[in-house]
Design an enzyme around this catalytic site. Structure first.
Site, short mmCIF file in Angstrom:
data_model
loop_
_atom_site.label_atom_id
_atom_site.label_comp_id
_atom_site.label_asym_id
_atom_site.label_seq_id
_atom_site.Cartn_x
_atom_site.Cartn_y
_atom_site.Cartn_z
N CYS A 1 -1.60 5.74 9.60
CA CYS A 1 -1.92 4.34 8.92
C CYS A 1 -2.88 4.79 7.88
O CYS A 1 -2.87 5.91 7.05
CB CYS A 1 -2.39 3.64 9.88
SG CYS A 1 -3.76 3.95 10.88
N ARG B 1 0.99 -1.35 0.04
CA ARG B 1 -0.10 -0.25 0.12
C ARG B 1 0.92 1.23 -0.07
O ARG B 1 0.41 2.19 -0.78
CB ARG B 1 -1.05 -0.24 1.07
CG ARG B 1 -2.11 -1.00 1.20
CD ARG B 1 -2.85 -1.08 2.50
NE ARG B 1 -3.79 0.02 2.57
CZ ARG B 1 -4.47 0.37 3.55
NH1 ARG B 1 -4.56 -0.33 4.60
NH2 ARG B 1 -5.32 1.42 3.40
#
Length: 280
Positions: A235, A176
Site C-alpha cells: 500500500c 493514487r
C-alpha cells in the site's frame, strides 16, 4: 481460528481475552478516552506498531519495530504465547487493527482475531463504551523469533513485479495508483507491473468484511493461478495492505507476503514509476 470475530461472540468480553484498541493520528489518545470497549488496552499505530523512520527510503513511513521492542510491547500488554488477543480500530481494520493482527501472526501468535466492523460494529450493537484508561498487567518477555515472517524486501518486489508467475498487488485507491494524486508520499504513481485492488472493495456498506466466499472471488480474480506464496501485497506504508492480507486469510488464501516499505519506500529510491500518463 477465523481471523475475524463478531461483536456478538462472548469471547470478545471474556476476562481472559486481551482486548486491544489501536488508534492512529495525532489525536489517537483523545479518541480512545472519548469511548472504547471496556477493558481495552490503548495502542497507537505510530508508537507501538511501527518504528520512527530515520529515512523513509529505507523501510518506508511505517517500518516494523525491532523484534526486541515488539516483544517488550507485548509484555507490557500482558500477552503471552497462549493469550487470546482481540484487536480493533475505528477504521474498519484498515489501519492499526489489521496491522497488529498481521504482526502477531508474523511472529507466530495464531490466537488472534480482529473485531469485524471495528468500533462501529460495537456501537451499532449498543455496547456501552468506557472512558476509563485500562491498565494491563505486564508479563514476562514474549519469546519472539529471529525475524518477521511473510515479508518481502524491495529487491524481491522488483523481480516479482516483472515475473509472469508472481503478482504484486497495490491496495491504494485508484487515483493514487494511476498517478493522478499523491497526498502522502513524494511522487505519484505505482510500481510497474503491480495490479490495483483497492482495499475497501473487501468491505460491505456497513463497514464489515464481505463473506469469505465473496472475498475469495474478489481476490482470485486478481491472483488468477498464481500461488498465494508468490503474491506480494503493498500500500502506501505497509498498513492498509494488512487489511487485504487479513481478508485473504479469511477467504482461505494463506501465505501472501507484505512489502512493508510499500510505495513510501519505492518512490524514494529513484526506481521506475508507472502512471496512467506514461503507460508503464
Amino acid at each position: 481460528m477465523s481471523p475475524l470475530i463478531e461483536i456478538t461472540d462472548p469471547r470478545v468480553f471474556d476476562p481472559a481475552t486481551i482486548l486491544i484498541d489501536v488508534r492512529a493520528g495525532a489525536n489517537a489518545h483523545e479518541r480512545y478516552l472519548a469511548g472504547h470497549l471496556p477493558n481495552a488496552i490503548f495502542a497507537t499505530l505510530d508508537d507501538d506498531l511501527a518504528a520512527h523512520p530515520e529515512d523513509p527510503a529505507k523501510g518506508g513511513r511505517h517500518p516494523l519495530p525491532s523484534l526486541k521492542d515488539f516483544a517488550a510491547t507485548l509484555s507490557r500488554w500482558g500477552i503471552n504465547p497462549d493469550s487470546h488477543v482481540v484487536v480493533y480500530d475505528d477504521k474498519n481494520a484498515a489501519m492499526g487493527g489489521a496491522r497488529l493482527w498481521w504482526m502477531l501472526r508474523s511472529v507466530g501468535h495464531t490466537n488472534v482475531q480482529v473485531l469485524n466492523g471495528g468500533l462501529k460494529a460495537a456501537t451499532d450493537a449498543g455496547v456501552e463504551l468506557s472512558t476509563d484508561e485500562y491498565q494491563a498487567t505486564p508479563v514476562e518477555a514474549y519469546p519472539i523469533p529471529e525475524k518477521y515472517n511473510h515479508t518481502a524486501e524491495i529487491e524481491e518486489v522488483k523481480a516479482a513485479a516483472k515475473a509472469d508467475n508472481r503478482v504484486v498487488i497495490d491496495v491504494r485507491e485508484g487515483a493514487r495508483y494511476l498517478g493522478h494524486t499523491e497526498p502522502l508520499d513524494l511522487v505519484a504513481g505505482h510500481i510497474p507491473g503491480a495490479v490495483n485492488l483497492f482495499y475497501s472493495n473487501s468491505l460491505s456498506p456497513e463497514g464489515k468484511y464481505l463473506t469469505s466466499q465473496a472475498l475469495a472471488t474478489l481476490y482470485n480474480d486478481t491472483i488468477g493461478n498464481v500461488k498465494p506464496e508468490d503474491v506480494i501485497v503493498h500500500c502506501g506504508s505497509g498498513v492498509t495492505a494488512c487489511h487485504t492480507l487479513l481478508g485473504m486469510e479469511y477467504a482461505g488464501i494463506k501465505g501472501p507476503k507484505l512489502y512493508v516499505g510499500s510505495w513510501s519506500e519505492w518512490s524514494r529510491n529513484d526506481l521506475p514509476i508507472a502512471t496512467e500518463a506514461n503507460g508503464l
